[in-house]
Design a protein around this motif. Structure first.
Motif, mmCIF file in Angstrom:
data_model
loop_
_atom_site.group_PDB
_atom_site.id
_atom_site.type_symbol
_atom_site.label_atom_id
_atom_site.label_comp_id
_atom_site.label_asym_id
_atom_site.label_seq_id
_atom_site.Cartn_x
_atom_site.Cartn_y
_atom_site.Cartn_z
ATOM 1 N N SER A 51 -46.888 -19.603 30.882
ATOM 2 C CA SER A 51 -47.099 -17.935 31.177
ATOM 3 C C SER A 51 -45.829 -17.051 31.137
ATOM 4 N N TRP A 55 -37.753 -13.894 27.772
ATOM 5 C CA TRP A 55 -36.063 -13.628 27.733
ATOM 6 C C TRP A 55 -35.918 -14.574 29.042
ATOM 7 N N TYR A 188 -36.950 -20.223 37.319
ATOM 8 C CA TYR A 188 -36.339 -19.155 38.112
ATOM 9 C C TYR A 188 -35.018 -19.170 38.481
ATOM 10 N N VAL A 191 -32.356 -19.171 35.730
ATOM 11 C CA VAL A 191 -32.067 -18.011 35.181
ATOM 12 C C VAL A 191 -31.156 -17.170 36.331
ATOM 13 N N ILE B 24 -38.717 -12.258 38.774
ATOM 14 C CA ILE B 24 -37.353 -12.718 38.820
ATOM 15 C C ILE B 24 -36.076 -11.562 38.874
ATOM 16 N N ILE B 28 -32.846 -11.369 41.274
ATOM 17 C CA ILE B 28 -31.844 -11.238 41.015
ATOM 18 C C ILE B 28 -31.201 -9.893 41.139
ATOM 19 N N TRP B 77 -35.355 -1.962 35.960
ATOM 20 C CA TRP B 77 -35.914 -2.507 34.868
ATOM 21 C C TRP B 77 -37.362 -2.792 35.326
ATOM 22 N N ASN B 86 -51.192 -12.078 34.127
ATOM 23 C CA ASN B 86 -51.601 -12.549 33.001
ATOM 24 C C ASN B 86 -53.148 -12.396 32.510
ATOM 25 N N ARG B 89 -57.222 -16.711 29.995
ATOM 26 C CA ARG B 89 -57.399 -17.627 29.228
ATOM 27 C C ARG B 89 -58.570 -18.286 29.063
#
Lengths: 558, 89
Positions: A51, A55, A188, A191, B24, B28, B77, B86, B89
């Motif tokens: 999923s 990047w 995670y 990154v 994430i 960060i 961002w 998601n 599926r």
């Protein structure tokens, strides 16, 4: 020029520096705890539910390798071999990553395999699959142990903790966040670690460079160092029979051994890497994973080789007999010298984070191969998804316990562990030959896969025995390892083709989607995310620009 | 995919909220902002010796400022392009 005294290396770590490290540990564990909530199926645990955007998987792809011994090792190579160290990146990693994204990923992702051995099972037969899965599982656990030991060494060096305490604390943290959150928490954290390591190494590099009087000042000092002019060039003194470059290898060994065989073998068939791309959310994202990873990879050498070179010219006695002054300590020595309280904590956090991410990458690829390729295929088929998630969690615990044991063994016999690591690098080089022939030559038969791998391993093993015993002289140890890879590749290729000619190939219908030129009949239309067809997401453009950049950089540093 | 009893339907808004909290980019960004603040403070209040340790450059201050900018960019961002749940599926 100030010269560091040859004193024992120990950092003056304050409470503030510990607080910075402590905050990082809390965030890492927090990620594991939250990631746990999203795990409902085995695919969630082992492949992040397929999923993730490109990047994230791309940065994780490069960060999974940026852990381990990479940072300290490449700085050490920089100090020892100079600019020629860029071959590991610009002729090695980057072209291999582009090849993986453009050529190989459609087979991996398109066949919906869950691991690299899984592809071998479909393309060849069970014996080939079992051989590869078992050697990968064993090698990965042992290498996780080596990484854990290296991590403990660096914590011991920088923070003064005992090696045993450091091994156990590091293993416990990795254990908690992987067992909870599976691959998602590993990725995670990779990154996050990537950005932390850049945030600490970039200022360190700039400060060190400034102190040397900029790039031209550093160049002058290198010319006056033992490396001399040769330390400033990547492509000089590499003629066959006339080798004068610091690596002591000719261009055949560099281009074919290091570039083509070793690097392509590592980047395209090592499941710890490929797994990151398999967790991407679409075919387009999976193909872009290694291509996005290639861009940071192009520039990482600046953050490892430059500190190595600065240490070479400014630390008196580097590379000598004192254990504190070995080449591997180039970066810690500069951290000690330049970074004040605050940045010091960030740099220590960056290194610890990088090492933990390296161990975590080993462990997540181990638990996946163990659960899917060994346990599910050969021990307990057809159980429900919860069962396999449980097996995966137990495999994580078991794998880490074995790694800890290996780390303690390595503590007593560090050269034996180097040997073990070398031994398993034998499996990587031939694997690439097997893959490339299998993907492009339909006629390759199931048993050719098995015997090719065995032959390649034996080829590398024999070459190593001959060179280490002194029977054959192939130059430096590094150059000999390049030649070992070439021999392994050729032995694998010859046996794979030979066995294919005398055994029965698979019917074409079983090869659909697995080899070049035979698409699946039932191929469902590729699931496109919105914007996947944007021009800047074209794999040809991303790959082409990356290759163009390395060509230009190679010319600059010729 | 799931073989168990059907999961209770979570409404889309809650799912999106949860996915975004675990974005994430926010993690960060948040960590970089925190580290940036710490480094900038140390860079300002630290002793002269500490400020000059890095070949005369106040490396805490400059790195701290750079981390603040980067952290702010990451958070921006994440806020302007939030995660979409998601598709099934």
């Amino acid at each position: 020029m100030p010269v560091l005294a040859a004193s024992a290396l120990s950092l003056d770590v304050s409470a503030l520096d510990y607080a910075i490290l402590g905050i990082y540990f809390l965030v890492v564990l927090g990620i594991g705890a939250v990631a746990r909530l999203s795990i409902k199926t085995d695919v969630d645990f082992f492949l992040s539910g397929r999923s993730l955007p490109a990047w994230i998987t791309g940065l994780a792809f490069v960060a999974a390798n940026l852990g381990a011994l990479e940072i300290l090792g490449m700085a050490a190579n920089g100090a020892q071999y100079g600019i020629a160290t860029v071959h590991f990146y610009w002729i090695g990693a980057v072209p291999a990553m582009v090849f993986l994204g453009i050529v190989m990923m459609p087979f991996y992702y398109g066949a919906k395999v869950r691991s690299v051995p899984d592809y071998l099972r479909l393309r060849f037969n069970n014996p080939t699959h079992a051989l590869n899965a078992a050697t990968f599982a064993v090698a990965t656990v042992l290498i996780a142990g080596v990484n854990l030991f290296a991590l403990a060494l660096i914590i011991n060096l920088m923070l003064g903790w005992s090696i045993s305490v450091a091994i156990i604390v590091a293993a416990a943290i990795v254990l908690i966040y992987i067992t909870l959150g599976g691959l998602t928490s590993a990725i995670y954290n990779e990154v996050l670690q990537f950005f932390i390591i850049v945030a600490s190494l970039l200022p360190l590099t700039l400060v060190a460079l400034h102190d040397m009087g900029g790039w031209s000042g550093l160049q002058d000092k290198i010319k006056a160092s033992p490396l001399k002019e040769g330390g400033l060039h990547a492509w000089q003194g590499i003629g066959v029979g006339n080798v004068t470059n610091p690596i002591d290898a000719n261009w055949i060994a560099i281009v074919f051994g290091l570039g083509f065989v070793l690097s392509f073998g590592y980047w395209t068939t090592n499941f710890a890497e490929v797994q990151r791309a398999l967790s991407a959310k679409s075919m387009s994202a999976a193909r872009r994973t290694p291509l996005i990873g290639a861009y940071p990879k192009i520039f990482i050498p600046a953050l490892t080789i430059i500190p190595g070179l600065v240490a070479l010219v400014s630390v008196k006695g580097l590379g000598g007999s004192s254990s504190d002054l070995q080449y591997n300590n180039a970066i810690p020595l500069l951290i000690e010298r330049y970074l004040p309280e605050g940045m010091l904590g960030l740099a220590v956090t960056g290194l610890v984070a990088a090492f933990m991410a390296g161990v975590a990458a080993n462990v997540t690829s181990f638990n996946t191969v163990f659960t899917y390729d060994l346990w599910q295929d050969y021990v307990a088929k057809d159980r429900d998804e919860k069962y396999y998630v449980r097996v995966g969690r137990l495999a994580t615990v078991g794998g880490l316990l074995i790694s800890v044991a290996t780390a303690f063994i390595a503590k007593g016999y560090s050269n034996i562990m180097n040997y073990v690591q070398l031994l398993f690098s034998y499996f990587n080089a031939p694997l690439f030959a097997t893959f490339i022939i299998a993907m492009f030559w339909r006629r390759t038969t199931p048993w050719a896969g098995f015997w090719g791998l065995i032959a390649g391993f034996l080829g590398a093993f024999v070459t190593h025995q001959l060179t280490s015993s002194g029977t054959v002289d192939l130059g430096s140890e590094l150059a000999a390892s390049f030649w070992g890879a070439i021999v392994a590749f050729v032995a694998d290729a010859v046996v794979t083709v030979g066995v294919s000619l005398v055994t029965k190939p698979k019917p074409e219908d079983e090869l659909r989607g697995l080899v070049w030129g035979l698409p699946r009949k039932d191929a469902e239309p590729e699931r496109m995310e919105e914007g996947d067809d944007a021009w800047y997401r074209s794999v040809w453009l991303l790959g082409g620009v990356a290759l163009g950049l390395v060509v230009i950089l190679n010319i600059i540093f010729i | 995919m799931a073989t168990d009893a059907p999961e209770p339907e979570v409404d889309a808004a809650t799912a999106a909220k949860a996915a975004n909290r675990f974005d994430i980019r926010r993690i960060i960004g948040g960590l970089f902002l925190l580290y940036g603040v710490i480094l900038v403070i140390v860079g300002i209040v630290g002793s002269e010796a500490e400020k000059n340790k890095a070949a005369g450059i106040n490396v805490n201050l400059w790195t701290g400022l750079a981390m603040l900018v980067f952290g702010a960019l990451m958070v921006t961002w994440a806020l302007t392009r939030p995660v979409e749940p998601n598709p099934p599926r």
